[in-house]
Design a protein around this motif. Structure first.
Motif, PDB file in Angstrom:
ATOM      1  N   SER A 110      36.238 -68.213 -57.318  1.00 56.14           N
ATOM      2  CA  SER A 110      34.970 -68.180 -57.224  1.00 56.14           C
ATOM      3  C   SER A 110      34.465 -69.422 -57.352  1.00 56.14           C
ATOM      4  CB  SER A 110      34.525 -67.342 -58.247  1.00 56.14           C
ATOM      5  OG  SER A 110      33.411 -66.902 -58.758  1.00 56.14           O
ATOM      6  N   ALA A 111      34.864 -69.768 -58.802  1.00 55.92           N
ATOM      7  CA  ALA A 111      34.592 -71.294 -58.774  1.00 55.92           C
ATOM      8  C   ALA A 111      34.432 -72.461 -57.871  1.00 55.92           C
ATOM      9  CB  ALA A 111      35.225 -71.976 -60.148  1.00 55.92           C
ATOM     10  N   LEU A 112      35.226 -72.467 -56.808  1.00 55.49           N
ATOM     11  CA  LEU A 112      35.034 -72.986 -55.529  1.00 55.49           C
ATOM     12  C   LEU A 112      34.100 -72.763 -54.465  1.00 55.49           C
ATOM     13  CD1 LEU A 112      36.860 -75.105 -53.827  1.00 55.49           C
ATOM     14  CD2 LEU A 112      38.896 -74.034 -53.618  1.00 55.49           C
ATOM     15  N   THR A 113      34.208 -71.256 -54.635  1.00 54.63           N
ATOM     16  CA  THR A 113      33.260 -70.917 -53.550  1.00 54.63           C
ATOM     17  C   THR A 113      31.463 -71.311 -53.918  1.00 54.63           C
ATOM     18  OG1 THR A 113      34.510 -68.806 -53.205  1.00 54.63           O
ATOM     19  CG2 THR A 113      32.604 -69.000 -52.258  1.00 54.63           C
ATOM     20  N   GLU A 114      31.512 -71.619 -54.997  1.00 55.54           N
ATOM     21  CA  GLU A 114      30.323 -72.181 -55.912  1.00 55.54           C
ATOM     22  C   GLU A 114      29.675 -73.461 -55.588  1.00 55.54           C
ATOM     23  OE1 GLU A 114      27.352 -71.910 -59.762  1.00 55.54           O
ATOM     24  OE2 GLU A 114      29.350 -71.141 -59.701  1.00 55.54           O
ATOM     25  N   SER A 115      31.026 -73.628 -55.525  1.00 54.36           N
ATOM     26  CA  SER A 115      31.049 -75.923 -55.749  1.00 54.36           C
ATOM     27  C   SER A 115      30.392 -76.006 -53.587  1.00 54.36           C
ATOM     28  CB  SER A 115      32.387 -75.897 -56.058  1.00 54.36           C
ATOM     29  OG  SER A 115      32.107 -78.108 -55.459  1.00 54.36           O
ATOM     30  N   LEU A 116      31.219 -74.786 -53.281  1.00 49.70           N
ATOM     31  CA  LEU A 116      30.958 -75.296 -52.016  1.00 49.70           C
ATOM     32  C   LEU A 116      30.042 -75.195 -51.375  1.00 49.70           C
ATOM     33  CD1 LEU A 116      34.227 -73.805 -50.255  1.00 49.70           C
ATOM     34  CD2 LEU A 116      33.140 -76.403 -50.078  1.00 49.70           C
ATOM     35  N   GLU A 117      29.478 -73.524 -51.968  1.00 46.08           N
ATOM     36  CA  GLU A 117      28.002 -73.551 -51.153  1.00 46.08           C
ATOM     37  C   GLU A 117      27.278 -74.811 -51.981  1.00 46.08           C
ATOM     38  OE1 GLU A 117      27.481 -69.694 -53.459  1.00 46.08           O
ATOM     39  OE2 GLU A 117      28.078 -68.252 -51.869  1.00 46.08           O
ATOM     40  N   LYS A 118      27.406 -74.362 -53.145  1.00 45.71           N
ATOM     41  CA  LYS A 118      26.295 -76.813 -54.059  1.00 45.71           C
ATOM     42  C   LYS A 118      26.409 -77.666 -52.944  1.00 45.71           C
ATOM     43  CE  LYS A 118      26.121 -74.843 -58.354  1.00 45.71           C
ATOM     44  NZ  LYS A 118      26.870 -75.527 -59.943  1.00 45.71           N
ATOM     45  N   GLY A 119      27.252 -77.751 -52.400  1.00 45.38           N
ATOM     46  CA  GLY A 119      27.934 -79.125 -51.361  1.00 45.38           C
ATOM     47  C   GLY A 119      27.370 -78.632 -49.848  1.00 45.38           C
ATOM     48  N   HIS A 120      26.964 -77.419 -49.526  1.00 42.90           N
ATOM     49  CA  HIS A 120      26.830 -76.822 -48.620  1.00 42.90           C
ATOM     50  C   HIS A 120      24.664 -76.996 -47.949  1.00 42.90           C
ATOM     51  CE1 HIS A 120      24.835 -74.375 -45.402  1.00 42.90           C
ATOM     52  NE2 HIS A 120      25.297 -74.471 -44.838  1.00 42.90           N
ATOM     53  N   ALA A 141      23.580 -79.056 -50.695  1.00 44.24           N
ATOM     54  CA  ALA A 141      23.478 -80.866 -50.842  1.00 44.24           C
ATOM     55  C   ALA A 141      23.412 -81.372 -48.899  1.00 44.24           C
ATOM     56  CB  ALA A 141      24.298 -81.050 -51.170  1.00 44.24           C
ATOM     57  N   LEU A 142      24.451 -80.887 -48.409  1.00 42.97           N
ATOM     58  CA  LEU A 142      24.632 -81.434 -46.399  1.00 42.97           C
ATOM     59  C   LEU A 142      22.933 -81.192 -45.654  1.00 42.97           C
ATOM     60  CD1 LEU A 142      28.215 -80.773 -46.670  1.00 42.97           C
ATOM     61  CD2 LEU A 142      27.523 -82.898 -46.160  1.00 42.97           C
ATOM     62  N   LEU A 143      22.563 -79.459 -46.351  1.00 45.38           N
ATOM     63  CA  LEU A 143      21.724 -79.352 -45.177  1.00 45.38           C
ATOM     64  C   LEU A 143      20.146 -80.294 -45.702  1.00 45.38           C
ATOM     65  CD1 LEU A 143      21.952 -75.526 -45.292  1.00 45.38           C
ATOM     66  CD2 LEU A 143      22.121 -77.197 -43.906  1.00 45.38           C
ATOM     67  N   ALA A 144      20.252 -80.698 -47.271  1.00 50.44           N
ATOM     68  CA  ALA A 144      19.081 -81.490 -47.888  1.00 50.44           C
ATOM     69  C   ALA A 144      19.601 -83.024 -46.655  1.00 50.44           C
ATOM     70  CB  ALA A 144      19.170 -81.809 -49.463  1.00 50.44           C
ATOM     71  N   ASP A 145      20.480 -83.272 -46.947  1.00 50.10           N
ATOM     72  CA  ASP A 145      21.078 -84.273 -46.069  1.00 50.10           C
ATOM     73  C   ASP A 145      20.599 -84.861 -44.955  1.00 50.10           C
ATOM     74  OD1 ASP A 145      21.685 -85.374 -48.981  1.00 50.10           O
ATOM     75  OD2 ASP A 145      24.009 -85.081 -48.205  1.00 50.10           O
ATOM     76  N   ALA A 146      20.864 -82.945 -43.590  1.00 52.35           N
ATOM     77  CA  ALA A 146      20.726 -83.363 -42.845  1.00 52.35           C
ATOM     78  C   ALA A 146      19.351 -83.539 -42.368  1.00 52.35           C
ATOM     79  CB  ALA A 146      21.447 -82.049 -42.315  1.00 52.35           C
ATOM     80  N   HIS A 147      18.473 -82.402 -42.961  1.00 48.00           N
ATOM     81  CA  HIS A 147      17.061 -83.048 -42.998  1.00 48.00           C
ATOM     82  C   HIS A 147      16.539 -84.365 -43.710  1.00 48.00           C
ATOM     83  CE1 HIS A 147      12.840 -81.504 -43.107  1.00 48.00           C
ATOM     84  NE2 HIS A 147      12.899 -81.808 -44.330  1.00 48.00           N
ATOM     85  N   ASP A 148      17.156 -84.918 -44.810  1.00 46.49           N
ATOM     86  CA  ASP A 148      16.763 -86.054 -44.424  1.00 46.49           C
ATOM     87  C   ASP A 148      17.086 -86.719 -43.235  1.00 46.49           C
ATOM     88  OD1 ASP A 148      15.165 -87.961 -46.150  1.00 46.49           O
ATOM     89  OD2 ASP A 148      17.585 -88.736 -46.303  1.00 46.49           O
ATOM     90  N   VAL A 149      17.712 -86.804 -42.806  1.00 48.82           N
ATOM     91  CA  VAL A 149      18.146 -87.954 -41.074  1.00 48.82           C
ATOM     92  C   VAL A 149      17.585 -87.396 -40.639  1.00 48.82           C
ATOM     93  CG1 VAL A 149      20.454 -88.071 -39.856  1.00 48.82           C
ATOM     94  CG2 VAL A 149      20.900 -88.166 -42.492  1.00 48.82           C
ATOM     95  N   GLY A 150      17.702 -85.836 -40.618  1.00 50.37           N
ATOM     96  CA  GLY A 150      16.927 -85.661 -39.331  1.00 50.37           C
ATOM     97  C   GLY A 150      15.410 -85.471 -39.679  1.00 50.37           C
ATOM     98  N   SER A 151      14.513 -86.388 -40.456  1.00 47.97           N
ATOM     99  CA  SER A 151      13.338 -86.802 -40.660  1.00 47.97           C
ATOM    100  C   SER A 151      13.089 -88.618 -40.372  1.00 47.97           C
ATOM    101  CB  SER A 151      12.818 -86.559 -42.055  1.00 47.97           C
ATOM    102  OG  SER A 151      12.605 -85.302 -42.614  1.00 47.97           O
ATOM    103  N   ARG A 152      14.356 -89.450 -40.868  1.00 51.57           N
ATOM    104  CA  ARG A 152      14.334 -90.532 -40.665  1.00 51.57           C
ATOM    105  C   ARG A 152      14.894 -90.786 -38.999  1.00 51.57           C
ATOM    106  NH1 ARG A 152      18.717 -92.619 -45.105  1.00 51.57           N
ATOM    107  NH2 ARG A 152      16.565 -91.970 -47.220  1.00 51.57           N
ATOM    108  N   VAL A 153      15.538 -89.809 -38.153  1.00 51.54           N
ATOM    109  CA  VAL A 153      15.331 -89.897 -36.751  1.00 51.54           C
ATOM    110  C   VAL A 153      14.746 -90.123 -36.054  1.00 51.54           C
ATOM    111  CG1 VAL A 153      16.594 -88.953 -35.390  1.00 51.54           C
ATOM    112  CG2 VAL A 153      18.079 -89.069 -36.939  1.00 51.54           C
ATOM    113  N   ASP A 154      13.154 -88.759 -36.700  1.00 49.98           N
ATOM    114  CA  ASP A 154      12.089 -88.573 -35.868  1.00 49.98           C
ATOM    115  C   ASP A 154      11.535 -89.650 -36.340  1.00 49.98           C
ATOM    116  OD1 ASP A 154      12.614 -86.084 -35.023  1.00 49.98           O
ATOM    117  OD2 ASP A 154      11.782 -84.982 -36.890  1.00 49.98           O
TER     118      ASP A 154
END
Length: 390
Positions: A59-69, A71-84
């Motif tokens: 449960s703790a690992l799943t929660e950590s993975l969800e937080k990491g996911h 964070a990755l989505l936020a980073d991907a959105h930031d990268v997409g904005s930079r690419v645009d």
């Protein structure tokens, strides 16, 4: 008698001893079974405890993975904005070309000077019997407005120099809208300020043209027919069956368009494709008076991922994109005189905007391309150069 009693007593003692041994044996077995049950109970408790701890860890690992996911989505959105942002900067750099254009350039594409052609430019246009211009780059663009559906076509009369603008909204309607100028279209709420012209037959696709006071468009039936409609009289001036069999959509990304009409300095052209030459696009020179085909060519330009095309000085330019819309680019060029090839022509990119162009209409008097991109009406200012220029 006494001896007999002694024997009986001995027998009873022997039997009693056997029963006692059996009882002792059973008690020992019960003790052993109770011991095993106790061990099993302890093991079950331990396994339950370990399972609970494992569940908590998961449960703790799943929660950590969800937080990491997240964070990755936020980073991907930031990268997409930079690419645009980077693409917009690249678009800006690519559209900057110090080479002077071969026509007068106005600062604002919507100024009255661009709506009506100066007499000097019109005289130069009338003298062009053997045009040698080709596209060098895109100098500027202007989004005029957003009106109508995602697909359509808009343009001016490419030969008269008048300021009127014509709008074909959609890929299968029957009402053409006429505006006094591009400014009138820009100021209109939708298409409300346009004068509706009821056509006798609905059009098919987005491959239309207005040339010398007539609207040329394609209507679909058992065969594809070219309609020549007199805009002044409001009547059909002529019609003809297009002389090609087993036609397929001319552009892979615009399946509604089977024939794309284009008017340039030399007259009226048609881009089309058939099953015989299904992988590539064909070009035809039309007689605007009789609608007869004067000559045909098979170009090397593939249909796959093509979104639109146009003709400039007898040179067909085919624009390509991807199904997941990215940046439109002129990737294939075919010149009927053999003066320009795709390898020699500049790689012209259109600034990224919304989706893919459903139509690109060149105006030789203004050196502008009238584009329709996902419901947006856009003007592209072209920079020209001579075909054999080193």
């Amino acid at each position: 008698m006494g001896t007999f009693l002694v024997l009986i007593a001995a027998a009873f003692c022997f039997v009693g001893g056997q029963h006692q041994g059996l009882i002792d044996y059973l008690e020992q077995r019960l003790v052993a079974i109770e011991g095993r049950i106790s061990v099993w109970h302890e093991q079950s408790n331990r396994y339950a405890t370990e399972l609970l701890e494992f569940k908590q860890q998961m449960s703790a690992l799943t929660e950590s993975l969800e937080k990491g996911h997240a964070a990755l989505l936020a980073d991907a959105h930031d990268v997409g904005s930079r690419v645009d942002r980077l693409e917009r900067e690249l678009d800006y750099v690519e559209t900057q070309n110090p080479a002077p254009p071969c026509a007068d350039t106005d600062k604002n594409l919507m100024e009255p000077g661009i709506a009506t052609v100066k007499e000097k430019n019109k005289a130069e246009y009338d003298k062009l019997s053997h045009c040698r211009d080709m596209i060098s780059s895109i100098k500027a663009m202007k989004i005029v407005k957003k009106a109508g559906g995602p697909k359509g076509a808009w343009f001016k009369d490419t030969a008269s120099g008048a300021g009127k603008v014509y709008v074909f909204n959609g890929t299968g309607e029957g009402v053409l809208y006429e505006f006094g100028s591009a400014r009138d279209l820009a100021a209109s709420a939708g298409l409300s300020r346009g004068r509706p012209l009821d056509l006798p037959f609905p059009w098919s696709g987005t491959g239309h043209a207005v040339y010398r006071g007539h609207a040329y468009y394609v209507t679909e039936g058992p065969e594809f027919q070219l309609i020549k409609y007199d805009l002044q009289n409001g009547s059909v001036a002529d019609s003809a069956v297009f002389p090609a069999e087993d036609q397929v959509p001319v552009y892979g990304l615009s399946p509604e368009t089977y024939i794309d009409l284009s008017a340039d300095e030399g007259g009226l052209w048609a881009l089309f494709a058939t099953r015989d030459t299904e992988s590539v696009i064909s070009l035809a020179k039309m007689d605007p008076g009789s609608l007869e085909v004067e000559q045909m060519w098979d170009t090397p330009c593939p249909r796959e991922n093509a979104e639109a095309g146009f003709v400039v000085c007898g040179t067909a330019y085919v624009v390509y994109n991807t199904r997941l819309a990215s940046r439109s680019r002129v990737q294939c060029v075919f010149d009927i005189d053999g003066l320009v090839s795709s390898d020699e022509a500049p790689l012209v990119y259109f600034p990224k905007r919304y989706s893919t162009h459903s139509s690109l209409k060149y105006n030789p008097l203004e050196k502008l391309i009238y584009a329709w991109d996902d419901g947006y009406q856009i003007l592209y200012k072209m920079v020209m150069k001579k075909k054999l220029e080193v």
